[in-house]
Design a protein around this motif. Structure first.
Motif, PDB file in Angstrom:
ATOM      1  N   SER A   1       0.811  -1.219   0.000  1.00 35.56           N
ATOM      2  CA  SER A   1       0.000   0.000   0.000  1.00 35.56           C
ATOM      3  C   SER A   1       0.847   1.274   0.000  1.00 35.56           C
ATOM      4  O   SER A   1       0.293   2.375   0.010  1.00 35.56           O
ATOM      5  CB  SER A   1      -0.929   0.007   1.215  1.00 35.56           C
ATOM      6  N   HIS A   2       2.182   1.148   0.010  1.00 37.42           N
ATOM      7  CA  HIS A   2       3.070   2.319   0.015  1.00 37.42           C
ATOM      8  C   HIS A   2       4.127   2.130  -1.083  1.00 37.42           C
ATOM      9  O   HIS A   2       5.157   1.467  -0.861  1.00 37.42           O
ATOM     10  CB  HIS A   2       3.751   2.486   1.378  1.00 37.42           C
ATOM     11  N   SER A   3       3.881   2.713  -2.231  1.00 39.51           N
ATOM     12  CA  SER A   3       4.768   2.490  -3.369  1.00 39.51           C
ATOM     13  C   SER A   3       6.144   3.127  -3.197  1.00 39.51           C
ATOM     14  O   SER A   3       7.132   2.653  -3.771  1.00 39.51           O
ATOM     15  CB  SER A   3       4.106   3.030  -4.646  1.00 39.51           C
ATOM     16  N   ASP A   4       6.228   4.202  -2.425  1.00 41.53           N
ATOM     17  CA  ASP A   4       7.503   4.901  -2.286  1.00 41.53           C
ATOM     18  C   ASP A   4       8.087   4.828  -0.881  1.00 41.53           C
ATOM     19  O   ASP A   4       8.982   5.587  -0.522  1.00 41.53           O
ATOM     20  CB  ASP A   4       7.345   6.361  -2.703  1.00 41.53           C
ATOM     21  N   LEU A   5       7.579   3.896  -0.078  1.00 39.63           N
ATOM     22  CA  LEU A   5       8.118   3.699   1.269  1.00 39.63           C
ATOM     23  C   LEU A   5       8.115   2.200   1.572  1.00 39.63           C
ATOM     24  O   LEU A   5       7.059   1.566   1.625  1.00 39.63           O
ATOM     25  CB  LEU A   5       7.271   4.442   2.311  1.00 39.63           C
ATOM     26  N   LYS A   6       9.293   1.629   1.745  1.00 40.25           N
ATOM     27  CA  LYS A   6       9.407   0.182   1.917  1.00 40.25           C
ATOM     28  C   LYS A   6       9.973  -0.154   3.294  1.00 40.25           C
ATOM     29  O   LYS A   6      10.955   0.445   3.733  1.00 40.25           O
ATOM     30  CB  LYS A   6      10.332  -0.404   0.843  1.00 40.25           C
ATOM     31  N   VAL A   7       9.352  -1.149   3.932  1.00 38.50           N
ATOM     32  CA  VAL A   7       9.829  -1.615   5.235  1.00 38.50           C
ATOM     33  C   VAL A   7      10.631  -2.903   5.063  1.00 38.50           C
ATOM     34  O   VAL A   7      10.182  -3.841   4.402  1.00 38.50           O
ATOM     35  CB  VAL A   7       8.649  -1.872   6.197  1.00 38.50           C
ATOM     36  N   ASN A   8      11.826  -2.929   5.647  1.00 36.84           N
ATOM     37  CA  ASN A   8      12.621  -4.152   5.758  1.00 36.84           C
ATOM     38  C   ASN A   8      12.539  -4.639   7.197  1.00 36.84           C
ATOM     39  O   ASN A   8      12.869  -3.896   8.126  1.00 36.84           O
ATOM     40  CB  ASN A   8      14.086  -3.894   5.381  1.00 36.84           C
ATOM     41  N   LEU A   9      12.106  -5.883   7.370  1.00 41.87           N
ATOM     42  CA  LEU A   9      11.905  -6.427   8.714  1.00 41.87           C
ATOM     43  C   LEU A   9      13.043  -7.375   9.085  1.00 41.87           C
ATOM     44  O   LEU A   9      13.377  -8.274   8.323  1.00 41.87           O
ATOM     45  CB  LEU A   9      10.572  -7.177   8.774  1.00 41.87           C
TER      46      LEU A   9
END
Length: 434
Positions: A66-74
């Motif tokens: 849902s966030h094309s320009d913000l990515k979460v790395n877990l």
């Protein structure tokens, strides 16, 4: 605090002592600045506990879609190594952007002044008043808020309605104190067969801390007294503690718990209850919800009672915080708002946890997850100790709480266990607060 943490071992204690001095010269984050809440882009590095990895992984997948320009790395971290690894990362000047951590441990880092002050943005949330007070109290220090509650793991007294009905026990009596609980247990014992009145894991330090302490908190007292960093033990002369130990001692001596309770380390915690052979058990939803649906339909719960009534529950689970020096704090806050959104919170019981927002309580939610309602309707009864020595005092196999419980209930006397416990509590608190 999380039920699976209980089994993870005791390295947390040594790590707790290693925390002193980890607050370095990392840049302070200003959550009240306009830059903090402007549209974030880039990458957000999030650390989570291995125990809660599954739920976070699904959340991250949903967030990234849902966030094309913000990515979460877990990055999952083994629970027993979490405190040490985070302290090391902070000392090295390379902390993650968000830490999702055991709420009990969040108090340690907030005390060391290594998290961003989030007071402005947390209090600005339109659901701030609905957040778990027990979780929030652990990250409220020096008049500021250093994190936000994410998920809850609460202890309650669960019971099997079929067994109570056969034993002619009124469930309402389970809230009225130890005399009523003992009377209920003795009625269930008379049913005979393979049914046990009460399930007890007598050799599991963390589980006992999670399930027994609320009996004491229900009276408004704790086993540590004093301001954070200057605490002493409240063991000798603690009437609620003494009566709680005497209650469990009587359960054992009257054979109202399984004979295996003495050696039970909790590796199959709740299996007897899920199988329908136990009348009552203090436990968490996460160890109940996997029961066969037919059995699950027979379960209900009450908050844990004090010696003469009252009620409380362990407000365990996770808090999310942003370390100072984080590279993308605005992106981290965007993810934290997503994690605490109403739709995310309302889905938590499907994974074995409870929400930390009471405004999830709608008729449809209550119908779907009836066993999660009580803590949310009684947020003021939720509590978790604010101390710098929780893991040393309660979670480790060598903890004084486990030693005191076992001496009082199984092998010695209550008075002797309290006397020994007082000196050990004071010594550990003095060392951890140095």
């Amino acid at each position: 605090m999380d039920r699976r943490t209980f089994l993870a071992g005791g390295l947390l204690g040594a790590a707790t002592l290693a925390l002193a001095g980890c607050a370095g010269a990392l840049p302070q984050i200003d959550s009240a600045s306009s830059a903090f809440e402007k549209k974030a882009t880039g990458t957000v590095n999030v650390w989570c506990r291995a125990a809660t990895q599954t739920g976070l992984a699904s959340l991250v997948t949903s967030f990234n879609k849902s966030h094309s320009d913000l990515k979460v790395n877990l990055t999952p971290i083994p629970d027993a190594q979490y405190v040490t690894k985070l302290a090391t990362a902070i000392r090295g000047g390379q902390p993650p952007d968000v830490v999702d951590m055991d709420d009990i441990n969040s108090v340690l880092f907030a005390y060391r002044d290594v998290f961003a002050d989030l007071t402005h943005v947390v209090q600005g949330l339109d659901y701030y008043k609905d957040l778990s007070t027990g979780h929030l109290d652990l990250v409220k220090q020096r008049g500021k808020i250093w994190g936000i509650p994410y998920l809850a793991d609460n202890s309650m007294l669960y019971y099997n309605t079929d067994i109570l009905k056969k034993a002619d026990v009124d469930p309402a009596s389970l809230t009225k104190g130890f005399d009523s609980l003992m009377a209920a247990a003795k009625k269930i014992k008379k049913l005979g067969g393979d049914v046990q009145p009460w399930s007890l894991t007598g050799a599991a330090a963390g589980i006992l801390g999670f399930t027994v302490q609320p009996n004491i908190w229900a009276t408004g007292t704790d086993m540590q007294i004093g301001t954070l960093g200057k605490q002493t033990g409240h063991i000798v002369g603690n009437d609620a503690l003494q009566r709680t130990l005497e209650f469990y001692r009587q359960l054992w001596q009257d054979k109202l718990v399984s004979s295996g309770a003495y050696a039970d380390q909790g590796t199959t915690w709740g299996a007897d209850f899920r199988a329908g052979t136990v009348g009552m058990i203090p436990i968490s939803w996460g160890s109940v919800y996997t029961a066969d649906p037919a059995q699950l339909a027979k379960f209900d719960a009450v908050l844990l009672s004090g010696p003469d009534g009252g009620s409380a529950f362990f407000d365990g689970g996770d808090n999310m915080c942003i370390p100072n020096g984080a590279a993308n704090p605005g992106g981290g806050w965007e993810f934290m708002k997503y994690a605490t959104s109403l739709s995310t919170q309302a889905a938590l019981p499907a994974g074995g946890y409870f929400p930390t927002r009471s405004d999830v309580l709608t008729p449809s939610y209550e119908k779907k997850y009836p066993l999660s309602i009580l803590p949310l309707k009684n947020l003021d009864k939720g509590y978790a100790p604010q101390t710098l020595a929780y893991n040393l005092l309660y979670n480790q196999t060598a903890s004084p709480f486990l030693a005191m419980f076992r001496e009082a209930v199984f092998t010695g006397t209550v008075s002797g266990a309290l006397k020994t416990g007082q000196s050990t509590w004071d010594r550990i608190l003095e060392q951890s607060q140095a």
